[in-house]
Structures are given as structure tokens and as C-alpha cells.
Design a protein around this motif. Structure first.
Motif, short mmCIF file in Angstrom:
data_model
loop_
_atom_site.label_atom_id
_atom_site.label_comp_id
_atom_site.label_asym_id
_atom_site.label_seq_id
_atom_site.Cartn_x
_atom_site.Cartn_y
_atom_site.Cartn_z
N ASP A 47 0.86 -1.19 0.00
CA ASP A 47 0.00 0.00 0.00
C ASP A 47 0.90 1.24 0.00
O ASP A 47 0.86 2.07 0.89
N LEU A 49 0.84 3.95 -1.57
CA LEU A 49 0.17 5.26 -1.62
C LEU A 49 -0.70 5.51 -0.40
O LEU A 49 -1.37 6.53 -0.32
N SER A 50 -0.73 4.57 0.52
CA SER A 50 -1.55 4.65 1.74
C SER A 50 -3.02 4.91 1.41
O SER A 50 -3.68 5.73 2.03
N GLN A 51 -3.53 4.17 0.45
CA GLN A 51 -4.92 4.31 0.04
C GLN A 51 -5.82 3.23 0.62
O GLN A 51 -7.03 3.40 0.66
N TRP A 52 -5.27 2.12 1.02
CA TRP A 52 -6.08 1.00 1.46
C TRP A 52 -6.69 1.27 2.83
O TRP A 52 -6.03 1.83 3.71
N SER A 115 -3.19 -5.07 -6.68
CA SER A 115 -3.59 -3.70 -6.99
C SER A 115 -4.95 -3.66 -7.68
O SER A 115 -5.80 -2.84 -7.36
N SER A 119 -8.27 -1.86 -6.32
CA SER A 119 -8.82 -0.77 -7.15
C SER A 119 -10.25 -1.06 -7.60
O SER A 119 -11.07 -0.15 -7.65
N LEU A 123 -11.69 0.24 -3.37
CA LEU A 123 -11.62 1.70 -3.48
C LEU A 123 -12.94 2.34 -3.92
O LEU A 123 -13.30 3.40 -3.38
N ALA A 127 -14.76 5.09 -1.58
CA ALA A 127 -15.15 6.42 -2.08
C ALA A 127 -16.62 6.68 -1.81
O ALA A 127 -17.00 7.79 -1.38
#
Length: 148
Positions: A47, A49-52, A115, A119, A123, A127
């Protein structure tokens, strides 16, 4: 332990994790920095991008740490206890290092799949969850429910 056996072990473990991600609905409570286990694991670097959501990175780290331990035990028994009756429950440092290296290499071969699953499955739900909560907060603020 041969490379195909390691690949099968990681593949099966990641398949279970993919199913968990596909069923994920919204984040569990966590901290912005994540937990100590996740911060200290090399597997958390997936992770980048530290998005998870933390609960997904945490389960990913747990999955690969468990596979690493299982492989380390198998390597330790194979290298140190061939044909002997006694077994050690705790692998040595060299076996742990070799297992971690093998699991990381195999996991990196799956990086695009990991990924894609995040995604495509998690994600968009994250959102929607964030948007829903922002709208709730904005509506409460405009109705005067959050007066300072």
C-alpha cells in the motif's frame, strides 16, 4: 521446499484474501498510521500510496506473515531435522529470512493482481462510504445541527 510449493501456498492465501476484499463493505475503526503490526511489516509496503483501508492492509499483512511463518517452519524442519524424530516449533533466523524473501518475491509477482483487486473492489466502496459520510456531515451542518 521448492518454488512451486511456495507459489501454491502464497497463491491460495492470496485467493482467500481476494475473496475478503471482494466482500469488504466499509472501513472498520483504525488509526491513520495503522497498527504496530502493519507499520513493522515489509508487506504493508504494497500500500505504497496509503490508500487501502486499514482493515484490508491489516488482513493482507496477517495473511503474508502467516504464510512466512508456515514456510519458515517447513524450511527449518527440512534443513535441520531431516529424518530425525524431534522437531522444533520455532524456526531459526536464517529460515525466517529465507521464507520472508521467498514470500516477498512471490507476492511481488502478484502485485498487479493485488492492486487490481483493491482498485476494483475496495476503493469504489471506500469512495462511496466517504462521500456518504461527507454528505451526512454537510447536511447536518447546513441544518444547524453542528453549532459551535
Amino acid at each position: 521446499m521448492n518454488r512451486h510449493a511456495v507459489n501454491d501456498l502464497v497463491d491460495c492465501s492470496l485467493q482467500r484474501w481476494y475473496r475478503l476484499v471482494s466482500e469488504w463493505r466499509e472501513p472498520a475503526l483504525g488509526t491513520e498510521a495503522g497498527c504496530v503490526e502493519c507499520r513493522h511489516s515489509d508487506f504493508a509496503a504494497f500500500d505504497h500510496l496509503s490508500q487501502w483501508p486499514h482493515d484490508l492492509i491489516h488482513s493482507f499483512v496477517e495473511t503474508l506473515e502467516l504464510v512466512t511463518f508456515q514456510l519458515a517452519v517447513a524450511l527449518h524442519e527440512e534443513q535441520h531435522y531431516r529424518g530425525e524424530g524431534s522437531r522444533s516449533g520455532k524456526p531459526c533466523h536464517n529460515c525466517i529470512t529465507a521464507a520472508r524473501s521467498a514470500v516477498q518475491a512471490c507476492a511481488h509477482r502478484h502485485a498487479q493482481d493485488v492492486s487490481d483487486v483493491i482498485s476494483e473492489c475496495a476503493l469504489p466502496r471506500l469512495a462511496a462510504y466517504v462521500e456518504r459520510n461527507i454528505n451526512l456531515a454537510l447536511n447536518a451542518a447546513t441544518r444547524g445541527e453542528w453549532a459551535s
